[in-house]
Design a protein around this motif. Structure first.
Motif, mmCIF file in Angstrom:
data_model
loop_
_atom_site.group_PDB
_atom_site.id
_atom_site.type_symbol
_atom_site.label_atom_id
_atom_site.label_comp_id
_atom_site.label_asym_id
_atom_site.label_seq_id
_atom_site.Cartn_x
_atom_site.Cartn_y
_atom_site.Cartn_z
ATOM 1 N N ARG A 117 0.821 -1.220 0.000
ATOM 2 C CA ARG A 117 0.000 0.000 0.000
ATOM 3 C C ARG A 117 0.851 1.266 0.000
ATOM 4 N N ILE A 118 1.972 1.246 0.696
ATOM 5 C CA ILE A 118 2.770 2.472 0.798
ATOM 6 C C ILE A 118 3.874 2.553 -0.251
ATOM 7 N N ALA A 119 4.004 1.560 -1.092
ATOM 8 C CA ALA A 119 5.058 1.560 -2.114
ATOM 9 C C ALA A 119 4.632 2.396 -3.315
ATOM 10 N N THR A 120 4.370 3.657 -3.067
ATOM 11 C CA THR A 120 4.061 4.596 -4.134
ATOM 12 C C THR A 120 5.325 5.403 -4.434
ATOM 13 N N PRO A 121 5.422 5.925 -5.644
ATOM 14 C CA PRO A 121 6.622 6.715 -5.956
ATOM 15 C C PRO A 121 6.808 7.900 -5.009
ATOM 16 N N GLU A 122 5.719 8.532 -4.599
ATOM 17 C CA GLU A 122 5.816 9.675 -3.691
ATOM 18 C C GLU A 122 6.453 9.275 -2.359
ATOM 19 N N ILE A 123 5.991 8.182 -1.781
ATOM 20 C CA ILE A 123 6.498 7.745 -0.479
ATOM 21 C C ILE A 123 7.935 7.255 -0.608
ATOM 22 N N ILE A 124 8.222 6.473 -1.625
ATOM 23 C CA ILE A 124 9.569 5.925 -1.793
ATOM 24 C C ILE A 124 10.587 7.037 -2.016
ATOM 25 N N LEU A 125 10.291 7.967 -2.917
ATOM 26 C CA LEU A 125 11.239 9.048 -3.194
ATOM 27 C C LEU A 125 11.388 9.983 -1.997
ATOM 28 N N THR A 126 10.293 10.224 -1.284
ATOM 29 C CA THR A 126 10.385 11.069 -0.097
ATOM 30 C C THR A 126 11.220 10.393 0.984
ATOM 31 N N ALA A 127 11.018 9.096 1.188
ATOM 32 C CA ALA A 127 11.795 8.370 2.195
ATOM 33 C C ALA A 127 13.276 8.348 1.829
ATOM 34 N N LEU A 128 13.578 8.107 0.569
ATOM 35 C CA LEU A 128 14.982 8.100 0.148
ATOM 36 C C LEU A 128 15.604 9.492 0.254
ATOM 37 N N GLY A 129 14.863 10.520 -0.132
ATOM 38 C CA GLY A 129 15.375 11.882 -0.040
ATOM 39 C C GLY A 129 15.584 12.328 1.399
ATOM 40 N N ALA A 130 14.612 12.028 2.255
ATOM 41 C CA ALA A 130 14.741 12.389 3.673
ATOM 42 C C ALA A 130 15.873 11.603 4.321
ATOM 43 N N GLY A 131 16.023 10.341 3.954
ATOM 44 C CA GLY A 131 17.120 9.538 4.487
ATOM 45 C C GLY A 131 18.472 10.048 4.030
ATOM 46 N N LEU A 132 18.549 10.479 2.772
ATOM 47 C CA LEU A 132 19.806 11.034 2.258
ATOM 48 C C LEU A 132 20.164 12.320 2.993
ATOM 49 N N ALA A 133 19.187 13.187 3.171
ATOM 50 C CA ALA A 133 19.446 14.433 3.900
ATOM 51 C C ALA A 133 19.886 14.140 5.334
ATOM 52 N N ALA A 134 19.221 13.182 5.976
ATOM 53 C CA ALA A 134 19.582 12.823 7.347
ATOM 54 C C ALA A 134 20.993 12.256 7.407
ATOM 55 N N ALA A 135 21.357 11.421 6.446
ATOM 56 C CA ALA A 135 22.698 10.830 6.442
ATOM 57 C C ALA A 135 23.768 11.886 6.194
ATOM 58 N N LEU A 136 23.508 12.826 5.297
ATOM 59 C CA LEU A 136 24.507 13.860 5.017
ATOM 60 C C LEU A 136 24.681 14.798 6.209
ATOM 61 N N VAL A 137 23.598 15.142 6.875
ATOM 62 C CA VAL A 137 23.709 15.989 8.067
ATOM 63 C C VAL A 137 24.432 15.225 9.176
ATOM 64 N N THR A 138 24.124 13.957 9.319
ATOM 65 C CA THR A 138 24.794 13.130 10.320
ATOM 66 C C THR A 138 26.293 13.053 10.044
ATOM 67 N N GLU A 139 26.644 12.856 8.792
ATOM 68 C CA GLU A 139 28.059 12.776 8.428
ATOM 69 C C GLU A 139 28.758 14.116 8.650
ATOM 70 N N PHE A 140 28.090 15.206 8.324
ATOM 71 C CA PHE A 140 28.683 16.519 8.537
ATOM 72 C C PHE A 140 29.038 16.720 10.008
ATOM 73 N N PHE A 141 28.096 16.447 10.897
ATOM 74 C CA PHE A 141 28.363 16.644 12.315
ATOM 75 C C PHE A 141 29.296 15.567 12.871
ATOM 76 N N GLY A 142 29.226 14.368 12.322
ATOM 77 C CA GLY A 142 30.131 13.319 12.771
ATOM 78 C C GLY A 142 31.582 13.607 12.436
ATOM 79 N N ARG A 143 31.818 14.246 11.283
ATOM 80 C CA ARG A 143 33.183 14.599 10.890
ATOM 81 C C ARG A 143 33.664 15.848 11.618
ATOM 82 N N ARG A 144 32.766 16.771 11.818
ATOM 83 C CA ARG A 144 33.150 18.046 12.406
ATOM 84 C C ARG A 144 33.392 17.954 13.923
ATOM 85 N N TYR A 145 32.588 17.138 14.583
ATOM 86 C CA TYR A 145 32.694 16.993 16.035
ATOM 87 C C TYR A 145 32.869 15.524 16.415
ATOM 88 N N PRO A 146 34.067 14.978 16.228
ATOM 89 C CA PRO A 146 34.268 13.549 16.510
ATOM 90 C C PRO A 146 34.267 13.246 17.938
#
Length: 146
Positions: A117-146
């Motif tokens: 039911r939730i495997a729609t392009p809107e949900i999948i792309l939003t989940a991947l985009g939000a996950g990518l943003a979360a991972a990049l922010v996490t990596e930024f702070f992880g590298r900056r403040y070890p």
């Protein structure tokens, strides 16, 4: 041990799970209400973000792309499992199962149904985009403040 990468990973993936869950709730409005779906999935986002993304934060941008996908797919699976388990408990309280084994095996069927039911392009792309943003922010702070 708490690090900035773990804290930021937990918070960003919780926010991503909360946002995607609000979109998922709209798909089920006519059929069934999930009053605490976004909150439950945000709590699961805290746990998965802390363990998977936060634990690997600071290892480089290529690693961030790896744990982006791992954490996003893992979070989706954990959220599907937790909500299917809750639905199985609700059904079992209504005596819809003949035995405990039938309820346990029905979790996979419920996960498959919800996933379809939730495997729609809107949900999948939003989940991947939000996950990518979360991972990049996490990596930024992880590298900056070890």
């Amino acid at each position: 041990m708490p690090t900035i990468g773990r804290v930021v990973g937990a918070l960003t993936f919780a926010a991503a799970a909360y946002y995607v869950s609000t979109l998922v709730q709209e798909l089920f409005l006519e059929e069934r209400q999930f009053p605490n779906l976004a909150v439950i999935n945000a709590v699961l986002g805290i746990i998965v973000g802390w363990r998977l993304a936060g634990g690997r934060a600071g290892q480089g941008w290529n690693a961030a792309l790896g744990y982006w996908l791992t954490t996003t797919i893992g979070l989706a699976f954990v959220c599907l499992f937790a909500n299917a388990f809750g639905d199985m408990i609700r059904r079992s309280m209504r005596m819809q199962y003949d035995g405990p084994l039938e309820g346990i095996t029905d979790i996979a069927a419920i996960m498959w149904e919800y996933g379809g039911r939730i495997a729609t392009p809107e949900i999948i792309l939003t989940a991947l985009g939000a996950g990518l943003a979360a991972a990049l922010v996490t990596e930024f702070f992880g590298r900056r403040y070890p």
